[in-house]
Design an enzyme around this catalytic site. Structure first.
Site, PDB file in Angstrom:
ATOM      1  N   ASP A 153      -5.765  -4.869  -6.308  1.00 15.18           N
ATOM      2  CA  ASP A 153      -5.195  -6.248  -6.149  1.00 15.18           C
ATOM      3  C   ASP A 153      -6.280  -7.193  -5.629  1.00 15.18           C
ATOM      4  OD1 ASP A 153      -4.688  -5.237  -3.676  1.00 15.18           O
ATOM      5  OD2 ASP A 153      -2.565  -5.559  -3.568  1.00 15.18           O
ATOM      6  N   ASP A 192      -2.782   5.448  -2.762  1.00 13.71           N
ATOM      7  CA  ASP A 192      -2.162   4.673  -2.027  1.00 13.71           C
ATOM      8  C   ASP A 192      -1.600   3.617  -3.065  1.00 13.71           C
ATOM      9  OD1 ASP A 192      -3.076   5.086   0.295  1.00 13.71           O
ATOM     10  OD2 ASP A 192      -4.353   3.413   0.746  1.00 13.71           O
ATOM     11  N   HIS A 248      -7.724  -0.430  -3.404  1.00 14.72           N
ATOM     12  CA  HIS A 248      -6.760  -1.020  -3.896  1.00 14.72           C
ATOM     13  C   HIS A 248      -7.132  -2.177  -5.005  1.00 14.72           C
ATOM     14  CE1 HIS A 248      -4.806  -0.180   0.364  1.00 14.72           C
ATOM     15  NE2 HIS A 248      -5.161   0.992  -0.246  1.00 14.72           N
ATOM     16  N   CYS A 255      -0.956  -7.969  -0.971  1.00 22.96           N
ATOM     17  CA  CYS A 255      -0.837  -6.672  -0.049  1.00 22.96           C
ATOM     18  C   CYS A 255       0.363  -6.814   0.807  1.00 22.96           C
ATOM     19  CB  CYS A 255      -1.986  -6.588   0.828  1.00 22.96           C
ATOM     20  SG  CYS A 255      -3.602  -6.704  -0.113  1.00 22.96           S
ATOM     21  N   ASP A 269       0.765  -1.115   0.048  1.00 24.72           N
ATOM     22  CA  ASP A 269      -0.061  -0.150   0.191  1.00 24.72           C
ATOM     23  C   ASP A 269       0.946   1.145  -0.008  1.00 24.72           C
ATOM     24  OD1 ASP A 269      -1.933  -2.007   0.438  1.00 24.72           O
ATOM     25  OD2 ASP A 269      -2.360  -1.440   2.386  1.00 24.72           O
TER      26      ASP A 269
HETATM   27  O1  DAV Z   1     -11.766  -6.207  -1.954  1.00 28.17           O
HETATM   28  O2  DAV Z   1     -11.962  -5.569   0.029  1.00 28.17           O
HETATM   29  C1  DAV Z   1      -8.890  -5.032  -0.311  1.00 28.17           C
HETATM   30  C2  DAV Z   1      -7.685  -4.458  -0.337  1.00 28.17           C
HETATM   31  C3  DAV Z   1      -6.859  -4.673   0.930  1.00 28.17           C
HETATM   32  N1  DAV Z   1      -5.420  -3.978   0.715  1.00 28.17           N
HETATM   33  C4  DAV Z   1     -11.256  -5.545  -0.981  1.00 28.17           C
HETATM   34  C5  DAV Z   1      -9.725  -4.848  -1.283  1.00 28.17           C
END
Ligand code: DAV
Length: 388
Positions: free
Chosen positions: A256, A203, A254, A362, A117
């Site tokens: 990913d 981020d 995010h 992550c 991140d």
């Molecule tokens: O789909 O909740 C979470 C990403 C966590 N860094 C989601 C994304």
């Protein structure tokens, strides 16, 4: 006479998400605290059916919770090292401390479990993101010794720190959290979330790298000014920055768990969050395959109580090469899919890490992969990126 020294080591080099991995940073759960409520984040305990959700805890996370996560992180480290990959770890930091800056205060901080991140390697450059949440403002400090080391030892390494935003009240839209589902549905196509458009905010985990082409998701953690900053920074180097949107994701944060490139020509996609029709064109026209991930093994209601991410952490995989992927141990439907696509699938248990912010992608930050900057979308040669 002095001997001619060998050429200096190239330590920082990573152009995409899949080339053979050589060096990586794996996060740590040490000294983690529960994430505080703040204008950019409203953590909630996952209510179990028929039970009201208790208030979200605060202060340091319990030692046994930290130890379980650390144990799984160590399992990942051991797997990576068994494959000859150099692994580095962050420095300790006491996250239960409050923070006070000239523009905001917050009761505690979070953790150093998700370097993804905070930092991104784009070619020979390390970029420290602005971050979007107060509790994560100083997370880069856990990685500064490492970044400084890479910069000192690799004369070709570039080190860039993106401008820190104020994170003052004015940077956020607190009303975002009160929107009803129908308001969110209506707002779906305006892509306005909890951060305003006034400051540069991103981020690093909203970015996906595909050689010359860099995707940046507009989200709760990255705004349009953040994407413009990245475009102005990267495009003079010959890269193309593409803002991307997933209109059905009403709480995007995010990229990913949504859009995961696995090798040239193949992206693992989230069946509940398709890429915006127009933005999908570059993939269709380039004959890329977008393959939907299967439903995760855990339902939303079975996810760990304090985990703020969705069940789609299942698709948050880490590529060791264009043919080898590390997945969470229990996600068998995904293992089978990847196997059928020709991948060697390695697995580690990782669910205890989920409440520390993410899964395998992550919790890592790749510093060096083999390979250079390729153009995987030659048909975009005349593309003019917006926003520069
Ligand atoms: O789909 O909740 C979470 C990403 C966590 N860094 C989601 C994304």
């Amino acid at each position: 006479m002095r001997e001619v020294s060998a050429s200096p080591p190239q330590l920082v080099n990573s152009w995409n998400e899949w080339d053979p991995l050589q060096e990586i940073v794996v996060g740590s759960a040490d000294h983690a605290a529960y994430e505080p409520t703040e204008p950019g984040h409203r953590p909630q305990v996952r209510a179990r059916p028929g039970q009201p959700a208790p208030p979200f805890p605060s202060g340091p996370k319990p030692l046994d919770t930290i130890e379980r996560a650390n144990h799984e992180l160590e399992g990942l480290v051991a797997l990576l090292e068994s494959r000859g990959i150099v692994v580095r770890r962050p420095d300790p930091y006491e996250f239960s401390r409050p923070l006070r800056t000239p523009t905001f205060e917050v009761d505690s901080q979070y953790c150093a479990t998700c370097p993804r991140d905070v930092l991104i390697t784009i070619g020979n450059e390390i970029i420290e993101a602005t971050m979007s949440r107060r509790a994560r403002y100083f997370e880069h400090l856990c990685y500064r010794r490492l970044v400084q080391g890479y910069w000192s030892e690799d004369p070709n390494a570039r080190w860039t720190v993106a401008p820190k935003p104020t994170m003052a009240d004015s940077m956020y839209r607190t009303e975002f959290w009160e929107w009803s589902m129908s308001q969110r549905y209506e707002a779906m196509h305006s892509f306005e979330f909890c951060i305003s458009q006034d400051e540069v905010v991103f981020d690093a985990a909203d970015i996906a790298r595909l050689g010359r082409d860099i995707l940046v998701q507009e989200s709760m953690t990255t705004n349009r000014a953040g994407i413009r900053w990245l475009a102005r920074h990267l495009e003079p180097r010959g890269l193309r920055v593409h803002p991307v949107h997933f209109p059905l994701d009403r709480f995007p944060s995010h990229i990913d768990c949504t859009f995961v490139p696995l090798r040239p020509g193949l992206v693992l996609t989230n069946p509940e969050r398709p890429l915006h029709e127009q933005e999908a064109r570059m993939f269709r026209d380039g004959d890329w395959q977008l393959v939907d991930a299967p439903q995760p093994v855990l339902d939303e209601r079975d996810m760990p109580l304090h985990c703020q991410s969705s069940k789609w952490l299942a698709m948050n995989v880490l590529s060791l090469s264009p043919t080898t992927v590390v997945c969470e141990h229990h996600e068998e439907p995904l293992h089978e899919l990847l196997d059928s696509l020709g991948f060697e699938v390695l697995t580690v248990p990782f669910r205890s890490v989920y409440e520390f912010g993410g899964s395998l992608h992550c919790a890592t930050w790749d510093v060096r992969r083999e390979g250079g900057c390729e153009d995987y979308f030659p048909h975009l040669r005349h593309h003019q990126a917006p926003g520069a």
